[in-house]
Write a protein that holds these residues in place. Structure first.
Motif, mmCIF file in Angstrom:
data_model
loop_
_atom_site.group_PDB
_atom_site.id
_atom_site.type_symbol
_atom_site.label_atom_id
_atom_site.label_comp_id
_atom_site.label_asym_id
_atom_site.label_seq_id
_atom_site.Cartn_x
_atom_site.Cartn_y
_atom_site.Cartn_z
ATOM 1 N N UNK B 85 -20.223 -4.552 41.395
ATOM 2 C CA UNK B 85 -20.539 -4.531 40.106
ATOM 3 C C UNK B 85 -19.909 -5.597 38.982
ATOM 4 N N UNK B 86 -18.798 -5.881 39.363
ATOM 5 C CA UNK B 86 -18.221 -7.106 38.559
ATOM 6 C C UNK B 86 -19.127 -8.369 38.473
ATOM 7 N N UNK B 87 -19.863 -8.690 39.631
ATOM 8 C CA UNK B 87 -20.944 -9.735 39.536
ATOM 9 C C UNK B 87 -21.799 -9.571 38.406
ATOM 10 N N UNK B 88 -22.444 -8.191 38.382
ATOM 11 C CA UNK B 88 -23.628 -7.912 37.653
ATOM 12 C C UNK B 88 -23.192 -8.184 36.215
ATOM 13 N N UNK B 89 -21.800 -7.459 35.877
ATOM 14 C CA UNK B 89 -21.174 -7.653 34.676
ATOM 15 C C UNK B 89 -20.998 -9.132 34.102
ATOM 16 N N UNK B 90 -20.349 -9.743 34.963
ATOM 17 C CA UNK B 90 -20.336 -11.380 34.748
ATOM 18 C C UNK B 90 -21.728 -11.861 34.329
ATOM 19 N N UNK B 91 -22.703 -11.818 35.038
ATOM 20 C CA UNK B 91 -24.007 -12.181 35.103
ATOM 21 C C UNK B 91 -24.581 -11.678 33.611
ATOM 22 N N UNK B 92 -24.370 -10.590 33.461
ATOM 23 C CA UNK B 92 -24.829 -9.859 32.171
ATOM 24 C C UNK B 92 -24.221 -10.418 30.688
#
Lengths: 286, 333, 156
Positions: B85-92
């Protein structure tokens, strides 16, 4: 919707009159720790609830020959009261090991007796102390030895119009111990419990009580095992024999907590341990 | 003692998470992500990750994670949330910053590449004094329009640890695109050989977690995992139940979770950090592994104490007594 | 079912509320008075999440028939705050992460409050024994023990 009546009398005569009116349609409520789960899960549907917490039955007195304990005395009071600690330490110990602090603050000695669970903690200690109960109804009162009170799991000689008002614990000398095994250490029902009392005359055993919990349909006095000890010199061998005999008198069942096999096996060790540890205890002197 | 290798995230790949970060009209942010919190603190660490990615204080981020209308995070399972999930957050967050740069460039007739976002300050490089705005002003301008062009500044991000590859039917091999966390557990027990009861006196557990985004949460998961693992090891039983199938628990009182009194006299925990290449800031999940260490550690401590390997759970007092009897019978025969 | 007026002191204030004879204190607190700190975990007295103080002593509100508290004093977690200030135990629980999902916390706090009132400096074993009736599935026992000890040591 069916009406449920609630009574909270302050006089015993009032309470017994209500019971006489409703007979077995009334549920007697003291601490509620046994009744409320049944009410919450609709396992009982009484027509009337008789709350006996306002009858002034929560007291512990020291008489000339017995401790008199009011029926609504809480387990927490039993665990901490100086008279119980001094004259009935096994009862204090059973109280301390029964349930959690919040349960001990509500659960009563009368309720523990009336509920007649084979796993009741206080009853096991009370039987070892030769306790009796006073039963009151609108037509009179009677005193009954606790040993004659239980008929089976949750079955007693208590009549629908009778109320337990007092428990008498005779003041008698002896060394006592109460031990309990559960499936875990905290807040646990007994898989097996034992209370013993030894009245010693030097190294001779003058009299003995061995009581088992969770090992029969009712808390069980092991009379043959007691007899083995009576009049004998106490030795480790004799204690082993008595423990084996006590278990031979039991008839445990298998349930979620343990098998009958385990109850017997661990129970024997527990009886031995209780007898040995009792010998090292300070003698109760009335 | 026990050693635990705990895979975090789906080892074969796939298993994505999605996140949306919206800049609100007051300059705060809402992170939308369907990462269910069971008490392990997913929204807390994702809020931390978002704050880091946007370069703003954590108080500026609100997380919404309790709705099936939110972007999918597959599930809170397999210790996957901290890895994926942190990857998705960073990408967002990156997507949102790109949109902010584009909007800002449009308002100031500049190139998006020249727009600098320093936390809550935005300006055109080389023209700072004339163009500088606070993020609150940016947010207000984009939201309310007025003298500015309105824009929906909503960043989107998705990530998965590589495409899904089924394992090789011949060899069982599959690409390891997730991560593995490493744990060690140490138990000291006392066994009553007459009643079969086991008392865990001391327990230590150390976990290598890549990067502890929130050390307090890591600590809670290590110590909490002990309780779940110790219950599994010693007292709790599900199907076929104890002692046999007809004794299913009926009420909570028939099910034996560890209490405070069953808790060890001493608990020791440790956190080791070796940043993992697949994790944001090197972080990877581990939590379920902390419940995997106690059962084998307790079983091996029991073996050390009484010389018998117990191979079933829960190790009830009865299991101990029967094992001791079998051992005795073996010695005698 | 016929309702009766129940009057008692709740978190320092007298309340009067209509209840039926079979309602528990937990029912009345949560559903009639919107006091939702006490949690309904098991309705069986096992979990401890519904624990409140009755005349200062912890009891299970799920096992307490509401009408029996007539004229008595009930304290829930809502009553721990004084003038908007968290109780020391609440501060310690919060700062030391003495919960994860938080479901058991209102019960834990009430029992811890009663423990420290009786025993201002409890040992680890005394804490374990006194708190044993309150279950935490997240397993925050260690952090709860430390939070109680920190309050006892005057850190809050």
């Amino acid at each position: 919707m069916r009406e449920v009546l609630y009574y909270a009398p302050t006089e015993l005569t009032e309470a017994t009159a209500i019971l006489a009116d409703h007979r077995d349609k009334a549920a007697v409520l003291a601490g509620g720790t046994d009744l409320l789960p049944k009410l919450n899960y609709y396992e009982v549907k009484p027509h009337a609830l008789l709350y006996i917490g306002r009858l002034g039955l929560s007291s512990i007195h020291n008489g000339s020959s017995a401790l008199t304990i009011g029926a609504t005395t809480t387990t927490a009071d039993l665990a901490t009261h100086h008279l119980v600690q001094q004259y009935a330490p096994a009862l204090a110990q059973a109280a301390r090991l029964s349930g959690s602090v919040a349960i001990q603050n509500a659960a009563t000695i009368g309720g523990n007796i009336a509920n007649a669970s084979p796993a009741a903690d206080l009853v096991v200690a009370l039987l070892a102390l030769d306790a009796s109960v006073r039963l009151l109804s609108h037509s009179g009162q009677r005193d009954v030895h606790l040993a004659d009170f239980f008929l089976g799991p949750h079955l007693t000689i208590l009549q629908p119009d009778e109320l337990i008002t007092q428990i008498h614990v005779p003041l008698s000398p002896g060394k006592t111990e109460f031990l309990k095994l559960g499936r875990r250490k905290g807040q646990t029902l007994a898989v097996v419990s034992v209370a013993v009392r030894l009245q010693l005359d030097g190294d001779l055993c003058h009299d003995a009580r061995i009581v088992l919990g969770s090992m029969a349909p009712t808390p069980l006095r092991c009379r043959t095992a007691e007899h083995l000890l009576r009049g004998q010199k106490i030795t480790t061998d004799l204690i082993h024999q008595a423990a084996t005999q006590a278990i031979a008198e039991s008839s445990p069942i298998t349930d979620q907590r343990a098998t009958a096999w385990y109850r017997k096996k661990a129970g024997e060790a527990l009886v031995q341990r209780a007898l040995l540890q009792a010998l090292d205890k300070k003698e109760v002197r009335p | 003692m026990a050693y635990v290798l705990h895979p975090t995230g789906n080892k074969g790949g796939g298993d994505p998470s999605h996140a949306v970060i919206q800049l609100k009209p007051d300059g705060t942010y809402v992170l939308l992500i369907g990462a269910m919190d069971l008490g392990q603190g997913a929204p807390t660490i994702l809020r931390q990750v978002a704050a880091d990615a946007l370069g703003v204080p954590i108080e500026k981020i609100l997380v919404s994670n309790y709705d099936n209308l939110l972007p999918l995070s597959v599930s809170t399972s397999g210790s996957r949330v901290t890895l994926i999930d942190p990857h998705a957050v960073v990408n967002a967050a990156e997507d949102l910053k790109r949109q902010i740069r584009e909007w800002f460039a449009q308002q100031h007739e500049a190139n998006p590449e020249d727009v600098e976002i320093e936390g809550e300050t935005v300006y055109v490089r080389g023209d700072r004094e004339r163009t500088v705005m606070t993020m609150e002003q940016v947010a207000m301008g984009a939201a309310w329009g007025g003298g500015y062009e309105p824009a929906s500044l909503i960043g989107r991000g998705a990530w998965q640890p590589g495409k899904y590859h089924a394992h090789d039917p011949e060899t069982g091999e599959m690409p390891n695109v997730g991560a593995i966390s490493f744990g060690a557990a140490l138990a000291e027990v006392e066994v009553d050989t007459e009643t079969g009861t086991v008392d865990v006196l001391r327990f230590a557990q150390v976990w290598e977690v890549g990067k502890a985004i929130n050390p307090l949460l890591v600590r809670q998961q290590i110590n909490g995992g002990y309780c779940i693992g110790a219950g599994f090891a010693l007292t709790e039983s599900c199907y076929p139940y104890f002692p046999s199938v007809e004794y299913a628990p009926e009420k909570m009182g028939d099910y034996f979770m560890p209490t405070f009194e069953d808790y060890p006299q001493q608990m020791i925990f440790g956190i080791e950090e070796v940043p993992h290449p697949n994790g944001v800031q090197g972080a990877k999940g581990f939590s379920e592994g902390s419940a995997s260490g106690p059962p084998p550690a307790i079983a091996s401590a029991i073996h050390d104490a009484i010389g018998v390997w117990i191979t079933e759970f829960p190790i009830t007092p009865e299991v101990i007594l029967r094992a001791l009897e079998a051992k005795q019978a073996g010695v005698e025969s | 079912m016929k309702q009766q007026v129940l009057t008692f002191i709740l978190n320092g204030e007298e309340v009067a509320v209509l209840v039926t004879p079979t309602e528990t204190l937990l029912d009345v607190l949560r559903e009639r008075l919107q006091i939702t700190g006490p949690k309904r975990g098991c309705d069986d007295g096992e979990c401890g999440a519904c624990t409140v103080l009755l005349d200062g002593e912890p009891v299970r509100s799920c096992l307490t028939l509401a009408l029996t508290v007539e004229g008595r004093t009930v304290t829930t977690v809502e009553g721990l705050m004084v003038k908007g200030e968290l109780d020391r135990l609440q501060k310690a629980f919060y700062e030391r992460g003495a919960f994860q999902c938080g479901f058991c916390t209102p019960g834990m706090l009430m029992v811890a409050k009663s423990l420290l009132a009786k025993n201002p400096n409890p040992s680890r074993d005394e804490i374990r024994s006194y708190m044993a009736g309150n279950l935490c599935r997240c397993g925050s026992y260690e952090e709860i023990i430390e939070a109680i000890q920190a309050v006892a040591a005057g850190e809050y």
